[in-house]
Scaffold this motif. Structure first.
Motif, PDB file in Angstrom:
ATOM      1  N   CYS A  28      13.242  -1.967  13.260  1.00 22.26           N
ATOM      2  CA  CYS A  28      14.678  -2.288  13.244  1.00 22.26           C
ATOM      3  C   CYS A  28      15.023  -3.385  14.242  1.00 22.26           C
ATOM      4  N   ALA A  29      14.078  -4.315  14.471  1.00 21.46           N
ATOM      5  CA  ALA A  29      14.313  -5.393  15.424  1.00 21.46           C
ATOM      6  C   ALA A  29      14.474  -6.714  14.664  1.00 21.46           C
ATOM      7  N   LEU A  30      13.518  -7.631  14.820  1.00 23.22           N
ATOM      8  CA  LEU A  30      13.618  -8.945  14.183  1.00 23.22           C
ATOM      9  C   LEU A  30      12.517  -9.162  13.155  1.00 23.22           C
ATOM     10  N   GLU A  31      12.458 -10.372  12.594  1.00 23.82           N
ATOM     11  CA  GLU A  31      11.464 -10.702  11.575  1.00 23.82           C
ATOM     12  C   GLU A  31      10.050 -10.682  12.172  1.00 23.82           C
ATOM     13  N   ASN A  32       9.071 -10.553  11.277  1.00 23.45           N
ATOM     14  CA  ASN A  32       7.652 -10.693  11.635  1.00 23.45           C
ATOM     15  C   ASN A  32       7.212  -9.744  12.742  1.00 23.45           C
ATOM     16  N   ALA A  33       7.659  -8.506  12.667  1.00 26.56           N
ATOM     17  CA  ALA A  33       7.251  -7.496  13.649  1.00 26.56           C
ATOM     18  C   ALA A  33       5.872  -6.937  13.310  1.00 26.56           C
ATOM     19  N   ILE A  34       5.640  -6.688  12.022  1.00 28.34           N
ATOM     20  CA  ILE A  34       4.362  -6.135  11.579  1.00 28.34           C
ATOM     21  C   ILE A  34       3.530  -7.281  11.010  1.00 28.34           C
ATOM     22  N   THR A  35       2.431  -7.603  11.694  1.00 25.50           N
ATOM     23  CA  THR A  35       1.583  -8.727  11.316  1.00 25.50           C
ATOM     24  C   THR A  35       0.126  -8.263  11.293  1.00 25.50           C
ATOM     25  N   THR A  36      -0.761  -9.179  10.983  1.00 27.75           N
ATOM     26  CA  THR A  36      -2.182  -8.830  10.991  1.00 27.75           C
ATOM     27  C   THR A  36      -2.679  -8.490  12.388  1.00 27.75           C
ATOM     28  N   ARG A  37      -1.907  -8.852  13.407  1.00 33.05           N
ATOM     29  CA  ARG A  37      -2.310  -8.524  14.782  1.00 33.05           C
ATOM     30  C   ARG A  37      -2.136  -7.050  15.109  1.00 33.05           C
ATOM     31  N   ASN A  38      -1.212  -6.373  14.415  1.00 39.53           N
ATOM     32  CA  ASN A  38      -0.963  -4.968  14.752  1.00 39.53           C
ATOM     33  C   ASN A  38      -1.007  -4.018  13.562  1.00 39.53           C
ATOM     34  N   VAL A  39      -1.228  -4.550  12.361  1.00 36.84           N
ATOM     35  CA  VAL A  39      -1.140  -3.699  11.175  1.00 36.84           C
ATOM     36  C   VAL A  39      -2.177  -2.570  11.193  1.00 36.84           C
ATOM     37  N   GLU A  40      -3.346  -2.827  11.788  1.00 33.64           N
ATOM     38  CA  GLU A  40      -4.374  -1.784  11.847  1.00 33.64           C
ATOM     39  C   GLU A  40      -3.947  -0.608  12.711  1.00 33.64           C
ATOM     40  N   GLN A  41      -2.994  -0.842  13.608  1.00 36.03           N
ATOM     41  CA  GLN A  41      -2.569   0.216  14.521  1.00 36.03           C
ATOM     42  C   GLN A  41      -1.601   1.198  13.878  1.00 36.03           C
ATOM     43  N   ILE A  42      -0.949   0.787  12.804  1.00 39.10           N
ATOM     44  CA  ILE A  42       0.109   1.607  12.206  1.00 39.10           C
ATOM     45  C   ILE A  42      -0.474   2.806  11.469  1.00 39.10           C
ATOM     46  N   LYS A  43       0.074   3.979  11.770  1.00 33.47           N
ATOM     47  CA  LYS A  43      -0.440   5.226  11.207  1.00 33.47           C
ATOM     48  C   LYS A  43       0.531   5.901  10.237  1.00 33.47           C
ATOM     49  N   ALA A  44       1.701   5.332  10.059  1.00 34.07           N
ATOM     50  CA  ALA A  44       2.730   5.952   9.226  1.00 34.07           C
ATOM     51  C   ALA A  44       2.362   5.923   7.747  1.00 34.07           C
ATOM     52  N   ASP A  45       2.865   6.904   6.998  1.00 34.97           N
ATOM     53  CA  ASP A  45       2.723   6.913   5.543  1.00 34.97           C
ATOM     54  C   ASP A  45       3.849   6.140   4.855  1.00 34.97           C
ATOM     55  N   ILE A  46       4.959   5.995   5.571  1.00 33.02           N
ATOM     56  CA  ILE A  46       6.140   5.325   5.015  1.00 33.02           C
ATOM     57  C   ILE A  46       6.667   4.335   6.043  1.00 33.02           C
ATOM     58  N   ILE A  47       6.980   3.125   5.602  1.00 33.56           N
ATOM     59  CA  ILE A  47       7.664   2.140   6.435  1.00 33.56           C
ATOM     60  C   ILE A  47       9.003   1.836   5.775  1.00 33.56           C
ATOM     61  N   VAL A  48      10.069   1.982   6.545  1.00 33.43           N
ATOM     62  CA  VAL A  48      11.416   1.710   6.048  1.00 33.43           C
ATOM     63  C   VAL A  48      11.972   0.556   6.868  1.00 33.43           C
ATOM     64  N   GLU A  49      12.175  -0.586   6.229  1.00 32.94           N
ATOM     65  CA  GLU A  49      12.482  -1.817   6.940  1.00 32.94           C
ATOM     66  C   GLU A  49      13.967  -1.910   7.315  1.00 32.94           C
ATOM     67  N   GLY A  50      14.276  -1.508   8.534  1.00 34.67           N
ATOM     68  CA  GLY A  50      15.639  -1.629   9.026  1.00 34.67           C
ATOM     69  C   GLY A  50      15.999  -3.049   9.388  1.00 34.67           C
ATOM     70  N   ALA A  51      15.020  -3.849   9.786  1.00 35.33           N
ATOM     71  CA  ALA A  51      15.228  -5.272  10.088  1.00 35.33           C
ATOM     72  C   ALA A  51      15.046  -6.100   8.824  1.00 35.33           C
ATOM     73  N   ASN A  52      15.446  -7.360   8.898  1.00 37.45           N
ATOM     74  CA  ASN A  52      15.201  -8.302   7.801  1.00 37.45           C
ATOM     75  C   ASN A  52      13.839  -8.954   7.992  1.00 37.45           C
ATOM     76  N   GLY A  53      12.988  -8.874   6.981  1.00 39.97           N
ATOM     77  CA  GLY A  53      11.693  -9.539   7.013  1.00 39.97           C
ATOM     78  C   GLY A  53      10.765  -9.107   8.126  1.00 39.97           C
ATOM     79  N   PRO A  54      10.656  -7.803   8.424  1.00 47.28           N
ATOM     80  CA  PRO A  54       9.811  -7.390   9.546  1.00 47.28           C
ATOM     81  C   PRO A  54       8.316  -7.349   9.238  1.00 47.28           C
ATOM     82  N   THR A  55       7.947  -7.445   7.956  1.00 56.15           N
ATOM     83  CA  THR A  55       6.540  -7.304   7.570  1.00 56.15           C
ATOM     84  C   THR A  55       6.053  -8.590   6.914  1.00 56.15           C
TER      85      THR A  55
END
Length: 426
Positions: free
Chosen positions: A296-323
């Motif tokens: 729920c912050a700004l764009e480009n929060a989830i990138t190839t630099r951190n995607v391996e760290q994410i453990k969630a089954d669901i991502i709900v994009e509160g920000a615009n363009g975070p992935t």
């Protein structure tokens, strides 16, 4: 190495192309939707408190008017740039059509660090911007609203400036939404985006055979959207186990008391130092064990630099363009359900629409009525996207874009914006 498609406008153009290809839509539709109709750049002189003058650069972008007037926020941020504003305006078009609102998308922004301005300097900047874009906005033309680092007070200054420019003693509240309730605003507007993210998270959990009661929830960003997302998710029974802001990440496996944290944030302007949680580096938010993750912050929060760290089954994009697209591909391969921004965070523009309608008719609804209407609209939109996703066997983002494009192509055809041989004589 940086990702090739980190430019948000390139990302949205790619999303448009994928959806048009999937629909087999006319190439003219893709071309029209890939660029905004109007891009305005303004330079705003502001007298500073010390007597000097600074020039601030701002933008207003109107993406598509086929379905009605344009609608979209105004952000004050040092990293605002033309391509970002163009992307946000484009996303807003699709957001409005997914929600079946009679709008196209717009967006505005000023390159500024608002924390460096006094309250009077901020007012002069807001009024200067409203004056600069007055010729292209209006209650039936383009209706701005708050966004990052802007709020009801900023909208009030802009309403006043615009009304003064139009003269004859009129106050024209319907030109801007997101105003304070005391100045023709809408009850429930402040909470609307976060409330909508929580509603969509609840609906998405059902697709994964999860109940919101007891779901582990993590939120990146604790501004207006992130804080209300966390608050309403908690009210729906979720356990909010991690929250981050620009300064820190707080974790509590037993669940954070979100309302207490909101109070602490209001008093301290940061979540850092909150005593009822463990505090770690803000970027650790991506590593937290959770069922639902809401950026729920700004764009480009989830990138190839951190995607391996994410453990969630669901991502709900509160920000615009975070992935980013590259990160999204990795998540989809792992079976993660990604609820796209144009659906997940559409609560804000939905309630802005309610505010606009109330302003035009000078008739106002209760808080409960607004939230009931918002929930009904968002649940209906979610169901339509799920139906498209299942019917076409595509991911949720592509399904949302396909619905939006279908709802845009029809009025464009009827207006005669392109020809494809569909017209037949009666």
């Amino acid at each position: 190495m940086a990702e090739k498609t980190l430019n948000p406008f390139e990302i949205v153009q790619l999303q448009v192309k994928k959806a048009c290809d999937e629909l087999g839509e006319n190439e003219a539709v893709r071309k029209i939707l890939s660029v905004p109709e109007k891009v305005m750049e303004v330079n705003i002189p502001v007298e500073m408190d010390n007597g000097t003058t600074r020039i601030f650069t701002g933008y207003r972008v109107q993406h598509n008017t086929s379905a009605g007037p344009t609608k979209g926020g105004i952000r004050f941020h040092p990293k605002v740039n033309k391509d970002e504003v163009k992307a946000l305006a484009t996303w807003m078009t699709f957001k409005c059509r997914v929600m079946d609102l009679p709008y196209g998308g717009a967006k505005g922004g000023i390159i500024v660090e608002p924390k460096e301005l006094s309250i009077r300097e901020l007012e002069r900047l807001a009024r200067g911007y409203a004056k600069s874009i007055a010729q292209i906005i209006g209650e039936r033309v383009d209706i701005p609203a708050p966004d990052v680092n802007t709020n009801g007070q900023v909208m009030s200054w802009m309403v006043d400036e615009y009304s003064l420019l139009r003269g004859v003693g009129q106050t024209l509240p319907a030109v801007f939404t997101g105003k304070p309730v005391e100045f023709d605003g809408c009850l429930g507007r402040t909470e609307a985006t976060g409330y909508g993210v929580a509603i969509i998270a609840r609906e998405a959990s059902k697709l994964k055979d999860l109940e919101m009661s007891g779901v582990r929830f993590a939120v990146q960003g604790f501004g207006n959207v992130g804080s209300h997302t966390a608050m309403y998710a908690e009210e729906m029974g979720a356990k909010v186990v991690a929250i981050s802001d620009i300064d820190a990440c707080l974790i509590n496996e037993k669940g954070l008391d979100v309302k207490a944290l909101m109070k602490y944030m209001k008093e301290n302007r940061t979540i850092s130092g909150y005593p009822k949680a463990d505090e770690i580096n803000r970027d650790e938010i991506f590593k937290q064990e959770c069922d639902i993750f809401a950026p729920c912050a700004l764009e480009n929060a989830i990138t190839t630099r951190n995607v391996e760290q994410i453990k969630a089954d669901i991502i709900v994009e509160g920000a615009n363009g975070p992935t980013t697209p590259e990160a999204e591909n990795e998540l989809l391969k792992r079976g993660v359900l990604i609820v796209p921004d144009i659906l997940a965070n559409a609560g804000g523009v939905t309630v802005s629409y309610f505010e606009w309608v109330q302003n035009l008719h000078n008739y106002y609804w209760s808080f409960e009525e607004v939230q009931e209407k918002q929930e009904r609209k968002m649940v209906a939109a979610f169901k339509s996207v799920v139906e498209m996703m299942k019917a076409k066997n595509v991911d949720m983002r592509k399904a949302a874009y396909m619905i939006a494009i279908e709802r845009l192509a029809t009025p464009m055809r009827l207006r005669g914006w392109f020809k494809d041989g569909t017209y037949k004589r009666a």
